[in-house]
Motif scaffolding. Structure first.
Motif, PDB file in Angstrom:
ATOM      1  N   GLN A   1       0.523  -9.452  -3.985  1.00 37.42           N
ATOM      2  CA  GLN A   1       1.765  -8.833  -3.534  1.00 37.42           C
ATOM      3  C   GLN A   1       2.345  -7.887  -4.571  1.00 37.42           C
ATOM      4  N   ALA A   2       2.232  -8.229  -5.848  1.00 38.68           N
ATOM      5  CA  ALA A   2       2.760  -7.356  -6.895  1.00 38.68           C
ATOM      6  C   ALA A   2       2.039  -6.008  -6.890  1.00 38.68           C
ATOM      7  N   VAL A   3       0.736  -6.037  -6.688  1.00 37.76           N
ATOM      8  CA  VAL A   3      -0.049  -4.806  -6.634  1.00 37.76           C
ATOM      9  C   VAL A   3       0.350  -3.978  -5.417  1.00 37.76           C
ATOM     10  N   VAL A   4       0.448  -4.610  -4.255  1.00 37.23           N
ATOM     11  CA  VAL A   4       0.830  -3.901  -3.032  1.00 37.23           C
ATOM     12  C   VAL A   4       2.211  -3.272  -3.178  1.00 37.23           C
ATOM     13  N   ASP A   5       3.145  -4.016  -3.743  1.00 35.09           N
ATOM     14  CA  ASP A   5       4.504  -3.500  -3.916  1.00 35.09           C
ATOM     15  C   ASP A   5       4.517  -2.256  -4.807  1.00 35.09           C
ATOM     16  N   GLN A   6       3.727  -2.265  -5.873  1.00 34.48           N
ATOM     17  CA  GLN A   6       3.715  -1.113  -6.776  1.00 34.48           C
ATOM     18  C   GLN A   6       3.068   0.104  -6.117  1.00 34.48           C
ATOM     19  N   VAL A   7       1.988  -0.120  -5.379  1.00 34.26           N
ATOM     20  CA  VAL A   7       1.370   1.000  -4.671  1.00 34.26           C
ATOM     21  C   VAL A   7       2.352   1.602  -3.673  1.00 34.26           C
ATOM     22  N   GLU A   8       3.023   0.752  -2.903  1.00 39.09           N
ATOM     23  CA  GLU A   8       3.967   1.244  -1.904  1.00 39.09           C
ATOM     24  C   GLU A   8       5.125   1.999  -2.544  1.00 39.09           C
ATOM     25  N   ALA A   9       5.600   1.507  -3.686  1.00 39.29           N
ATOM     26  CA  ALA A   9       6.703   2.187  -4.372  1.00 39.29           C
ATOM     27  C   ALA A   9       6.294   3.593  -4.793  1.00 39.29           C
ATOM     28  N   HIS A  10       5.076   3.734  -5.310  1.00 36.13           N
ATOM     29  CA  HIS A  10       4.595   5.054  -5.715  1.00 36.13           C
ATOM     30  C   HIS A  10       4.244   5.911  -4.499  1.00 36.13           C
ATOM     31  N   ARG A  11       3.676   5.307  -3.473  1.00 33.13           N
ATOM     32  CA  ARG A  11       3.231   6.050  -2.296  1.00 33.13           C
ATOM     33  C   ARG A  11       4.396   6.675  -1.541  1.00 33.13           C
ATOM     34  N   THR A  12       5.532   6.004  -1.546  1.00 31.03           N
ATOM     35  CA  THR A  12       6.686   6.474  -0.775  1.00 31.03           C
ATOM     36  C   THR A  12       7.706   7.226  -1.610  1.00 31.03           C
ATOM     37  N   SER A  13       7.496   7.322  -2.912  1.00 28.20           N
ATOM     38  CA  SER A  13       8.440   8.051  -3.756  1.00 28.20           C
ATOM     39  C   SER A  13       8.168   9.553  -3.665  1.00 28.20           C
ATOM     40  N   GLY A  14       9.202  10.352  -3.842  1.00 26.25           N
ATOM     41  CA  GLY A  14       9.032  11.794  -3.719  1.00 26.25           C
ATOM     42  C   GLY A  14       8.609  12.142  -2.302  1.00 26.25           C
TER      43      GLY A  14
END
Length: 271
Positions: free
Chosen positions: A110-123
């Motif tokens: 879950q920690a990995v998924v959360d970080q990917v999603e945070a970067h994927r949806t930023s900007g």
């Protein structure tokens, strides 16, 4: 299956930043197998294991074709194994990929998924990278491989994985970062004969089995796998993920642990 060990060091690399210990001095002066980049591997040129800060170096050093990478298996969120910002260089404005290209999917906890999603949806959000959470001891079909997350004893505040990877009757166990295996792993692997086992050896030949391992703990893991029928005399056992703080160079580890294959950057093994 073929596994290529792209990076075989722990977090600092060998030689390490700012370090003047004998292991680092030797690695700096001799290079070759004495020098190690941060951890990562590749199965059959297509299935990426971890995506750490030296991934770009690995691409150049080993002429890797990242167009073949559709899936990345992340063991845990420590930055020497996982740099999500660099995975997101696949987004528009940085990389040119075919319009109909499928997303690069990052698999992990879950920690990995959360970080990917945070970067994927930023900007500007992108669909060129996706993330999927895996569940312990639950097989997942990924690019023709059966991938099963195993329980790593590594971080107290995160469910960390290592991976059982199966295809065409062959099995590879890629076990980093972890201390001595939690008992659940031995129960799950019992009777599943492994062709290759890559074990954490951060502490080189030192006695250590909490969070990471050394060769003595690796021998105990090997013995348990053999007791349960998960390994036999034909199983290839590799030591990987070395720290300079373990006090042994590549040449020294070959001498100290002749009963294992000692990995080095770029080493390829086929099973």
């Amino acid at each position: 299956m073929k596994i290529q060990f792209l990076g075989t060091a722990a977090a600092e690399g060998v030689p390490a930043f700012f370090c003047n210990c004998p292991v680092c001095r030797e690695a700096f002066e001799k290079g070759g197998r004495q020098a190690r980049s941060r951890s990562g591997a590749l199965i059959d040129g297509v299935l990426k294991l971890d995506f750490g800060p030296d991934t770009y170096h690995h691409i150049l050093a080993h002429h890797l074709d990242t167009e073949n990478w559709k899936s990345v298996l992340i063991t845990h969120s420590h930055e020497d194994h996982f740099v999500p910002s660099e995975i997101l260089y696949r987004r528009e404005g940085f990389a040119q990929v075919a319009e109909d290209s499928e997303p690069l999917t990052v698999y992990g906890n879950q920690a990995v998924v959360d970080q990917v999603e945070a970067h994927r949806t930023s900007g500007t959000p992108t669909n060129r990278v996706a993330a999927k959470r895996l569940a312990l001891f639950t097989p997942e079909q990924i690019q023709g491989y059966t991938v099963t997350p195993m329980l790593a004893q590594h971080m107290p505040n995160e469910e960390c994985f290592f991976y059982l990877i199966e295809k065409d009757g062959k099995r590879i166990l890629y076990a980093h970062d972890t201390g001595f295996f939690p008992e659940e792993n031995f129960r799950y692997l019992a009777g599943k004969r492994l062709d290759l086992v890559s074990l954490d050896c951060t502490n080189c030949n030192l006695e250590f089995d909490k969070g990471h391992m050394g060769a003595p703990a690796g021998r105990r893991v090997r013995a348990r796998l053999m007791e349960t029928g998960a390994a036999d005399e034909h199983t290839i056992f590799v030591l990987n993920h070395f720290s300079h703080n373990g006090g042994a160079s590549y040449d020294q580890m070959v001498h100290l642990a002749p009963d294992f294959v000692i990995s080095y950057d770029g080493m390829t093994v086929e099973v």
